[in-house]
Design a protein around this motif. Structure first.
Motif, PDB file in Angstrom:
ATOM      1  N   GLU A  86      33.227  54.325  25.149  1.00  9.95           N
ATOM      2  CA  GLU A  86      32.947  55.033  26.627  1.00  9.95           C
ATOM      3  C   GLU A  86      33.668  54.246  27.718  1.00  9.95           C
ATOM      4  OE1 GLU A  86      29.194  56.768  28.105  1.00  9.95           O
ATOM      5  OE2 GLU A  86      28.482  55.834  26.154  1.00  9.95           O
ATOM      6  N   ARG A 118      33.232  57.675  34.162  1.00 16.51           N
ATOM      7  CA  ARG A 118      34.077  58.832  34.593  1.00 16.51           C
ATOM      8  C   ARG A 118      34.477  58.426  36.027  1.00 16.51           C
ATOM      9  NH1 ARG A 118      29.430  63.052  33.446  1.00 16.51           N
ATOM     10  NH2 ARG A 118      28.982  62.420  35.491  1.00 16.51           N
ATOM     11  N   ARG A 119      35.568  59.290  36.391  1.00 10.24           N
ATOM     12  CA  ARG A 119      36.031  59.016  37.828  1.00 10.24           C
ATOM     13  C   ARG A 119      35.520  60.332  38.489  1.00 10.24           C
ATOM     14  NH1 ARG A 119      42.279  59.282  34.951  1.00 10.24           N
ATOM     15  NH2 ARG A 119      42.526  57.084  34.501  1.00 10.24           N
ATOM     16  N   TYR A 167      36.007  55.117  40.457  1.00  7.39           N
ATOM     17  CA  TYR A 167      35.085  55.271  39.268  1.00  7.39           C
ATOM     18  C   TYR A 167      33.781  55.121  39.482  1.00  7.39           C
ATOM     19  CZ  TYR A 167      39.309  54.344  36.285  1.00  7.39           C
ATOM     20  OH  TYR A 167      40.469  54.361  35.784  1.00  7.39           O
ATOM     21  N   GLU A 168      32.935  56.075  38.812  1.00  7.10           N
ATOM     22  CA  GLU A 168      31.462  55.826  38.948  1.00  7.10           C
ATOM     23  C   GLU A 168      30.875  54.988  38.437  1.00  7.10           C
ATOM     24  OE1 GLU A 168      30.327  59.709  37.157  1.00  7.10           O
ATOM     25  OE2 GLU A 168      30.922  60.909  39.169  1.00  7.10           O
TER      26      GLU A 168
END
Ligand SMILES: Cc1cc2nc3c(=O)[nH]c(=O)nc-3n(C[C@H](O)[C@H](O)[C@H](O)COP(=O)(O)OP(=O)(O)OC[C@H]3O[C@@H](n4cnc5c(N)ncnc54)[C@H](O)[C@@H]3O)c2cc1C
Ligand code: SF4
Length: 483
Positions: free
Chosen positions: A13, A16-17, A31-32
């Motif tokens: 993993e 997420r963006r 990025y998150e």
């Protein structure tokens, strides 16, 4: 070893963006958040294989399985100590490195590689949050002084190593701020500048001195520099951009990427209210498909370009490793960076034949043609010429080497066959006591190589000044990536 079954039970993993429509409205990193718990599981996928090829893939020789194990055991303090043992600036590589270590990960032979780069950035972010990153004072002063010319990642790594070894280190930088390409080349959305600034604060507290606005070879002669210091490290980068001298090159609206990116970065630093070269409302064409081109792409979208097209002379790379680039090499694959995800079209196997202007000398279009490779040369495919309307062209075709006028000419250092500064095994140039690190000697490369060269050059300087082997030298000047 981390989790003995982690690689079997946990899929890879990465964070997420942020949604494209939201991130295009700001310049923040894309990025998150990734939770510590998720990350510990990711670190647990490391198999601690007998021969960690990731060490070989990483030009710094980062001790990856060791810090993966420590993170999995929730010993984050131990993890940053192991990470800092080989890397002065994990926040630069953790955000910007293309992660050749992951291409060399043994798990990657038949599964998805460990998310090494993500583990790296989370370790250093956590360390800053916890207050574990503190100035490291030298045990004793040596009484020697070293000049470092250039404040990109190579110069900074050399300066930090040499300051910690007890030397008085002065970094000379011709720009008005410290950081090299980290400051004025790479946009905020790839690495926010607070990461650079807080590291510079640490370096100042350790004793490194910074002098900005000093162009060595112009404002300060090489003789002065050498007479005032016991050794010199030149880390001036590879700053001569490759040009495209075809018909119409003189038209208004055609710029080098490194003319375009610095003012955009200055807007984010608060120096300018708007960029002197803006893509707002324009059809933009970027010539060159690499990192620099992608940075122009993301910048143009944030400035409100009407359209962006990126041209690449090479054919579309494959999605999977081709047979001639087996594990553990770093393969040339079709990669979609965050900037590509944000829009624009990418055209491969095309060459630009000429730029077309209007009667006022402004760019209005370019003529391109499809190409194929024949006997190692790109030849035009007949009948495929087309005009691409554009009002702004950005040249992002790489860099041919360091500038010779000024410092290098004055010093009279030998250059290698590619026009870069030649060095011996200890990173010393043909001039006694003058060393060189980073893109200036290696040619256009990566941040991870620049840091590694800065560390190795510092080891060479320390040995030259003190006759001891006290600092680590991760690489030699001729070491090349696993390709
Ligand atoms: C737009 C762009 C994006 C990039 N993105 C990435 C990326 O995402 N990941 C990655 O790994 N690599 C990336 N790279 C490559 C990476 O930035 C370089 O390899 C790295 O910065 C080289 O470090 P360096 O210290 O050798 O030189 P630089 O970072 O170029 O720094 C050299 C410094 O020396 C100064 N200088 C030069 N001559 C003198 C002088 N005579 N007197 C005083 N100062 C002088 C310059 O002003 C400059 O500040 C990118 C490059 C560009 C251009
Ligand atoms: S510096 Fe780059 S190659 Fe080395 S461990 Fe970090 S991401 Fe991997």
């Amino acid at each position: 070893m981390a989790d003995p079954k982690g690689f079997l039970t946990t899929p890879r993993e990465t964070p997420r963006r942020r949604p494209v429509d939201i991130r295009l409205k700001d310049w923040r990193e894309v990025y998150e958040e990734f939770s510590n718990q998720q990350l510990e599981q990711q670190a647990g996928r490391c198999m601690d294989c007998g021969i960690p090829f990731c060490h070989q893939g990483c030009p710094l020789g980062n001790l990856i399985p060791e810090w993966n194990d420590l993170v999995w055991r929730e010993d984050w303090h131990g993890a940053i100590e192991r990470l800092h043992a080989t890397n002065n600036f994990p926040e630069f590589t953790g955000t910007l490195c293309p992660a050749p270590c992951e291409a060399a990960c043994v798990l990657g032979i038949n599964s998805d590689a460990v998310s090494i780069k993500q583990v790296e950035i989370e370790i250093i972010d956590r360390a800053w949050e916890e207050g574990w990153v503190r100035p490291e004072q030298p045990a004793a002063a040596t009484g020697r002084t070293v000049a470092v010319v250039g404040s990109g990642p190579a110069g900074l790594a050399a300066a930090q190593q040499l300051t910690r070894a007890g030397h008085r280190v002065i970094v000379y930088e011709r720009a008005d701020r410290i950081g090299g390409l980290l400051r004025y080349g790479i946009p905020e959305f790839k690495m926010e500048k607070f990461r650079l600034d807080r590291r510079l604060d640490q370096m100042r507290q350790e004793g490194t001195e910074f002098r900005t606005g000093v162009d060595v070879g112009v404002d300060l002669t090489v003789e002065q520099l050498r007479s005032e210091h016991d050794a010199v490290v030149m880390a001036g980068g590879s700053t001569v951009s490759r040009d495209l001298p075809i018909t119409g090159r003189e038209l208004s609206g055609i710029h080098q990427a490194m003319e375009y990116l610095p003012p955009a970065n200055r807007v984010q630093q608060g120096d300018l209210s708007q960029s002197s070269i803006s893509a707002a409302g324009k059809n933009v064409v970027i010539i060159g498909g690499g990192d620099t081109g992608a940075d122009c792409l993301g910048t143009a979208h944030r400035q409100g370009a009407a359209s962006v097209t990126q041209l690449e002379i090479m054919p579309t790379p494959p999605n999977e490793r081709p047979e001639n680039q087996p594990w553990p090499t770093y393969p040339m694959l079709y990669r979609v960076s965050s900037a590509h995800e944000e829009g624009g079209q990418r055209l491969f196997s095309v060459n630009t034949q000429e730029f077309l202007g209007d009667e006022d000398g402004n760019l209005r279009a370019l003529r391109l043609v499809e190409v194929r490779k024949e006997d190692g040369k790109f030849v035009p495919v007949e009948g495929t010429e087309q005009e691409l309307p554009c009002e702004l062209v950005l040249l992002a075709m790489g860099f041919v080497g360091p500038e010779r006028a000024g410092m290098l000419d004055e010093l009279g250092v030998e250059l290698d066959a590619r026009g870069n500064v030649a060095r011996d095994r200890s990173f010393m140039t043909s001039v006694d006591g003058v060393f060189s690190a980073g893109d200036m000697g290696r040619g256009q490369s990566l941040i991870v190589w620049a840091i590694s060269e800065g560390r190795s050059a510092a080891a060479g300087v320390d040995r030259y000044l003190m006759g001891r082997d006290a600092l680590p030298a991760p690489i030699g000047p001729n070491d090349r990536p696993l390709t």
